[in-house]
Structures are given as structure tokens and as C-alpha cells.
Design a protein around this motif. Structure first.
Motif, mmCIF file in Angstrom:
data_model
loop_
_atom_site.group_PDB
_atom_site.id
_atom_site.type_symbol
_atom_site.label_atom_id
_atom_site.label_comp_id
_atom_site.label_asym_id
_atom_site.label_seq_id
_atom_site.Cartn_x
_atom_site.Cartn_y
_atom_site.Cartn_z
ATOM 1 N N GLN A 4 15.731 -83.875 -61.741
ATOM 2 C CA GLN A 4 16.553 -85.013 -62.149
ATOM 3 C C GLN A 4 16.533 -86.060 -61.050
ATOM 4 O OE1 GLN A 4 18.426 -85.282 -65.134
ATOM 5 N NE2 GLN A 4 17.255 -83.477 -65.712
ATOM 6 N N GLY A 5 16.346 -87.300 -61.445
ATOM 7 C CA GLY A 5 16.330 -88.380 -60.477
ATOM 8 C C GLY A 5 16.591 -89.706 -61.152
ATOM 9 N N ALA A 6 16.610 -90.755 -60.353
ATOM 10 C CA ALA A 6 16.834 -92.093 -60.881
ATOM 11 C C ALA A 6 16.183 -93.103 -59.951
ATOM 12 C CB ALA A 6 18.327 -92.381 -60.993
ATOM 13 N N VAL A 17 16.782 -91.837 -56.150
ATOM 14 C CA VAL A 17 17.710 -90.781 -55.764
ATOM 15 C C VAL A 17 17.334 -89.539 -56.560
ATOM 16 C CG1 VAL A 17 19.470 -91.601 -57.388
ATOM 17 C CG2 VAL A 17 20.145 -90.104 -55.537
ATOM 18 N N VAL A 18 17.278 -88.396 -55.884
ATOM 19 C CA VAL A 18 16.833 -87.147 -56.495
ATOM 20 C C VAL A 18 17.896 -86.080 -56.263
ATOM 21 C CG1 VAL A 18 15.056 -85.351 -56.472
ATOM 22 C CG2 VAL A 18 14.407 -87.736 -56.115
ATOM 23 N N ILE A 19 18.200 -85.316 -57.299
ATOM 24 C CA ILE A 19 19.173 -84.232 -57.184
ATOM 25 C C ILE A 19 18.489 -82.995 -56.608
ATOM 26 C CG2 ILE A 19 20.724 -82.682 -58.438
ATOM 27 C CD1 ILE A 19 21.048 -84.911 -60.535
ATOM 28 N N VAL A 20 19.105 -82.436 -55.572
ATOM 29 C CA VAL A 20 18.612 -81.204 -54.952
ATOM 30 C C VAL A 20 19.787 -80.252 -54.767
ATOM 31 C CG1 VAL A 20 16.694 -82.355 -53.741
ATOM 32 C CG2 VAL A 20 18.912 -82.096 -52.594
ATOM 33 N N LYS A 21 19.495 -79.027 -54.385
ATOM 34 C CA LYS A 21 20.546 -78.053 -54.090
ATOM 35 C C LYS A 21 21.179 -78.390 -52.738
ATOM 36 C CE LYS A 21 19.089 -74.419 -57.054
ATOM 37 N NZ LYS A 21 19.955 -74.638 -58.182
ATOM 38 N N LYS A 22 22.439 -78.026 -52.583
ATOM 39 C CA LYS A 22 23.203 -78.368 -51.380
ATOM 40 C C LYS A 22 22.547 -77.866 -50.095
ATOM 41 C CE LYS A 22 27.551 -79.347 -49.578
ATOM 42 N NZ LYS A 22 27.104 -79.856 -48.304
ATOM 43 N N HIS A 23 21.963 -76.679 -50.123
ATOM 44 C CA HIS A 23 21.364 -76.133 -48.902
ATOM 45 C C HIS A 23 20.220 -77.006 -48.395
ATOM 46 C CE1 HIS A 23 17.583 -74.432 -50.519
ATOM 47 N NE2 HIS A 23 18.290 -74.268 -51.630
ATOM 48 N N VAL A 24 19.605 -77.787 -49.290
ATOM 49 C CA VAL A 24 18.499 -78.668 -48.878
ATOM 50 C C VAL A 24 19.028 -79.768 -47.960
ATOM 51 C CG1 VAL A 24 16.734 -80.297 -49.669
ATOM 52 C CG2 VAL A 24 17.136 -78.174 -50.928
ATOM 53 N N ILE A 25 20.118 -80.412 -48.342
ATOM 54 C CA ILE A 25 20.616 -81.492 -47.489
ATOM 55 C C ILE A 25 21.440 -80.975 -46.313
ATOM 56 C CG2 ILE A 25 20.502 -83.222 -49.303
ATOM 57 C CD1 ILE A 25 23.534 -83.060 -49.502
ATOM 58 N N ALA A 51 23.191 -83.983 -53.480
ATOM 59 C CA ALA A 51 23.597 -82.625 -53.837
ATOM 60 C C ALA A 51 25.103 -82.629 -54.039
ATOM 61 C CB ALA A 51 23.217 -81.636 -52.739
ATOM 62 N N GLN A 52 25.570 -81.682 -54.842
ATOM 63 C CA GLN A 52 26.996 -81.569 -55.086
ATOM 64 C C GLN A 52 27.523 -80.261 -54.521
ATOM 65 O OE1 GLN A 52 26.279 -82.454 -59.410
ATOM 66 N NE2 GLN A 52 28.266 -83.457 -59.185
ATOM 67 N N ASP A 53 28.763 -80.303 -54.023
ATOM 68 C CA ASP A 53 29.389 -79.073 -53.555
ATOM 69 C C ASP A 53 30.001 -78.336 -54.751
ATOM 70 O OD1 ASP A 53 31.817 -80.315 -54.153
ATOM 71 O OD2 ASP A 53 32.370 -80.647 -52.068
ATOM 72 N N TYR A 54 30.701 -77.257 -54.477
ATOM 73 C CA TYR A 54 31.243 -76.426 -55.552
ATOM 74 C C TYR A 54 32.278 -77.165 -56.395
ATOM 75 C CZ TYR A 54 35.396 -75.773 -52.656
ATOM 76 O OH TYR A 54 36.525 -75.985 -51.931
ATOM 77 N N GLN A 55 32.833 -78.259 -55.885
ATOM 78 C CA GLN A 55 33.802 -79.057 -56.642
ATOM 79 C C GLN A 55 33.136 -80.219 -57.376
ATOM 80 O OE1 GLN A 55 36.442 -79.970 -53.322
ATOM 81 N NE2 GLN A 55 37.992 -78.649 -54.255
#
Length: 85
Positions: A4-6, A17-25, A51-55
Motif C-alpha cells: 500500500q502506498g500513495a 509514502v509507503v506503509i510498512v511494519k513498525k519494526h522497519v521504521i 507504520a502504525q503502532d498498536y493503537q
């Protein structure tokens, strides 16, 4: 690979902007590798990772001015698309 990106154009600046898992950033070396990996998909424009956190709170990694701008933009306002490479 699909992701997913934009691509956004704001105030005369075009960027991706690209969505990645939190551990990546969370790891600057892994984030830099991810940006380099996505760069060929978005030639000639800066790539910022999100990336998004658990919230569900987004965090951005990449060019500071773009990351600051994106932090003020609601996620729902970003024109997300699915990309396949």
C-alpha cells in the motif's frame, strides 16, 4: 510483491509514502534499506515510510519536512493505492 502506498503532490513537492511494519521504521538501517527498495517504484521522488503502532497511531520515517507534513494529515485523507511489483 504488493504493498500500500500513495503519491502525493503538495505545495509543489511530489513524494511517495509507503506503509510498512513498525519494526522497519524502528531500525534506521532497515528503514533506509526499505526506502532504497521502494525507490525504483517511485523514480525521482522522495519516499517516506509510514507504520502504525498498536493503537493505529502513524509514525513517518524519511525526509524530515515531508514526515512533519504527513504527521498533520489524517490517514483517511491520503489517497492509498495497492501497488504490485
Amino acid at each position: 510483491m504488493t504493498f500500500q502506498g500513495a503519491v502525493i503532490r503538495e505545495q509543489g513537492v511530489t513524494f511517495a509514502v509507503v506503509i510498512v511494519k513498525k519494526h522497519v521504521i524502528d531500525s534506521s538501517s532497515e528503514a533506509s534499506r526499505a526506502i532504497a527498495a521502494f525507490q525504483p517504484v517511485f523514480p525521482g521522488v522522495p519516499v517516506v515510510l509510514m507504520a502504525q503502532d498498536y493503537q493505529g497511531t502513524p509514525t513517518y520515517y524519511g525526509r524530515q519536512d515531508i514526515a512533519r507534513f504527513l504527521a498533520s494529515v489524517p490517514l483517511s485523507a491520503i489517497p492509498w493505492m495497492e501497488y504490485s511489483v
